[in-house]
Design a protein around this motif. Structure first.
Motif, PDB file in Angstrom:
ATOM      1  N   ARG A  99      30.591  22.248 -20.597  1.00 51.91           N
ATOM      2  CA  ARG A  99      29.552  21.578 -19.808  1.00 51.91           C
ATOM      3  C   ARG A  99      29.035  20.329 -20.529  1.00 51.91           C
ATOM      4  NH1 ARG A  99      23.905  24.404 -18.896  1.00 51.91           N
ATOM      5  NH2 ARG A  99      23.890  23.916 -21.101  1.00 51.91           N
ATOM      6  N   ALA A 100      28.807  20.420 -21.843  1.00 49.27           N
ATOM      7  CA  ALA A 100      28.318  19.275 -22.612  1.00 49.27           C
ATOM      8  C   ALA A 100      29.338  18.137 -22.608  1.00 49.27           C
ATOM      9  CB  ALA A 100      28.003  19.702 -24.043  1.00 49.27           C
ATOM     10  N   ALA A 101      30.604  18.464 -22.867  1.00 50.73           N
ATOM     11  CA  ALA A 101      31.646  17.430 -22.912  1.00 50.73           C
ATOM     12  C   ALA A 101      31.870  16.804 -21.539  1.00 50.73           C
ATOM     13  CB  ALA A 101      32.952  18.032 -23.431  1.00 50.73           C
ATOM     14  N   VAL A 102      31.922  17.632 -20.503  1.00 50.13           N
ATOM     15  CA  VAL A 102      32.122  17.129 -19.141  1.00 50.13           C
ATOM     16  C   VAL A 102      30.932  16.268 -18.742  1.00 50.13           C
ATOM     17  CG1 VAL A 102      32.217  17.852 -16.717  1.00 50.13           C
ATOM     18  CG2 VAL A 102      33.676  18.961 -18.402  1.00 50.13           C
ATOM     19  N   GLY A 103      29.730  16.686 -19.121  1.00 48.60           N
ATOM     20  CA  GLY A 103      28.532  15.904 -18.808  1.00 48.60           C
ATOM     21  C   GLY A 103      28.579  14.501 -19.389  1.00 48.60           C
ATOM     22  N   VAL A 104      29.051  14.386 -20.622  1.00 44.64           N
ATOM     23  CA  VAL A 104      29.168  13.065 -21.260  1.00 44.64           C
ATOM     24  C   VAL A 104      30.147  12.188 -20.478  1.00 44.64           C
ATOM     25  CG1 VAL A 104      30.015  11.857 -23.316  1.00 44.64           C
ATOM     26  CG2 VAL A 104      28.524  13.839 -23.568  1.00 44.64           C
ATOM     27  N   LYS A 105      31.299  12.732 -20.140  1.00 49.85           N
ATOM     28  CA  LYS A 105      32.313  11.949 -19.416  1.00 49.85           C
ATOM     29  C   LYS A 105      31.828  11.545 -18.025  1.00 49.85           C
ATOM     30  CE  LYS A 105      36.154  11.658 -20.911  1.00 49.85           C
ATOM     31  NZ  LYS A 105      36.737  10.530 -21.617  1.00 49.85           N
ATOM     32  N   LEU A 106      31.219  12.475 -17.304  1.00 55.68           N
ATOM     33  CA  LEU A 106      30.791  12.175 -15.943  1.00 55.68           C
ATOM     34  C   LEU A 106      29.592  11.223 -15.928  1.00 55.68           C
ATOM     35  CD1 LEU A 106      31.214  15.629 -14.169  1.00 55.68           C
ATOM     36  CD2 LEU A 106      32.770  13.663 -14.192  1.00 55.68           C
ATOM     37  N   ARG A 107      28.752  11.287 -16.941  1.00 57.24           N
ATOM     38  CA  ARG A 107      27.633  10.350 -17.051  1.00 57.24           C
ATOM     39  C   ARG A 107      28.141   8.913 -17.161  1.00 57.24           C
ATOM     40  NH1 ARG A 107      25.258  12.185 -21.622  1.00 57.24           N
ATOM     41  NH2 ARG A 107      24.941  14.137 -20.554  1.00 57.24           N
ATOM     42  N   ARG A 108      29.318   8.756 -17.758  1.00 55.26           N
ATOM     43  CA  ARG A 108      29.952   7.427 -17.889  1.00 55.26           C
ATOM     44  C   ARG A 108      30.798   7.088 -16.668  1.00 55.26           C
ATOM     45  NH1 ARG A 108      32.668   8.508 -23.716  1.00 55.26           N
ATOM     46  NH2 ARG A 108      30.773   8.710 -24.937  1.00 55.26           N
ATOM     47  N   HIS A 109      30.800   7.954 -15.663  1.00 55.52           N
ATOM     48  CA  HIS A 109      31.604   7.792 -14.445  1.00 55.52           C
ATOM     49  C   HIS A 109      33.094   7.744 -14.767  1.00 55.52           C
ATOM     50  CE1 HIS A 109      28.093   7.291 -11.945  1.00 55.52           C
ATOM     51  NE2 HIS A 109      27.595   6.532 -12.899  1.00 55.52           N
ATOM     52  N   GLU A 110      33.518   8.569 -15.738  1.00 54.34           N
ATOM     53  CA  GLU A 110      34.926   8.653 -16.121  1.00 54.34           C
ATOM     54  C   GLU A 110      35.558   9.889 -15.500  1.00 54.34           C
ATOM     55  OE1 GLU A 110      34.231   6.728 -20.557  1.00 54.34           O
ATOM     56  OE2 GLU A 110      34.963   8.776 -20.385  1.00 54.34           O
ATOM     57  N   SER A 111      36.724   9.734 -14.923  1.00 53.05           N
ATOM     58  CA  SER A 111      37.518  10.869 -14.448  1.00 53.05           C
ATOM     59  C   SER A 111      38.490  11.252 -15.559  1.00 53.05           C
ATOM     60  CB  SER A 111      38.295  10.478 -13.197  1.00 53.05           C
ATOM     61  OG  SER A 111      37.404  10.141 -12.157  1.00 53.05           O
TER      62      SER A 111
END
Length: 91
Positions: free
Chosen positions: A22-34
């Motif tokens: 959840r933490a790692a996915v949150g960082v990526k999605l916050r940057r709008h990265e797929s």
């Protein structure tokens, strides 16, 4: 065991691992990265590898068995925040 729900699929993980995901996915999605999220299944679950394409435009839910919050290992979290080049997905 907690669950990650994505595109109608339900994937089971240990609560501590799920908190890190959840933490790692949150960082990526916050940057709008797929990105691809890949893992291997246990033998009792049919064995094999799973890869899902995670995008900011699809609903993603994390459901934990434990009610309290878990302490994350900071070193792993910091490493996940650094950009990394992978030759091909899920290697």
């Amino acid at each position: 065991m907690g669950h990650m729900l994505y595109h109608g699929g339900q994937h089971e993980f240990d609560d501590r691992l799920l908190a890190h995901i959840r933490a790692a996915v949150g960082v990526k999605l916050r940057r709008h990265e797929s990105f691809y999220l890949c893992w291997t299944k246990k033998l009792k679950e049919g064995d094999g590898r799973i890869a899902i394409w995670v995008t900011p435009y699809a609903p993603l839910t994390f459901r934990f068995r434990e009610a309290g919050s878990l302490n994350l290992i900071r070193l792993g979290y910091v490493c996940l925040r650094k950009p990394r080049i992978v030759p091909s997905a899920c290697e």
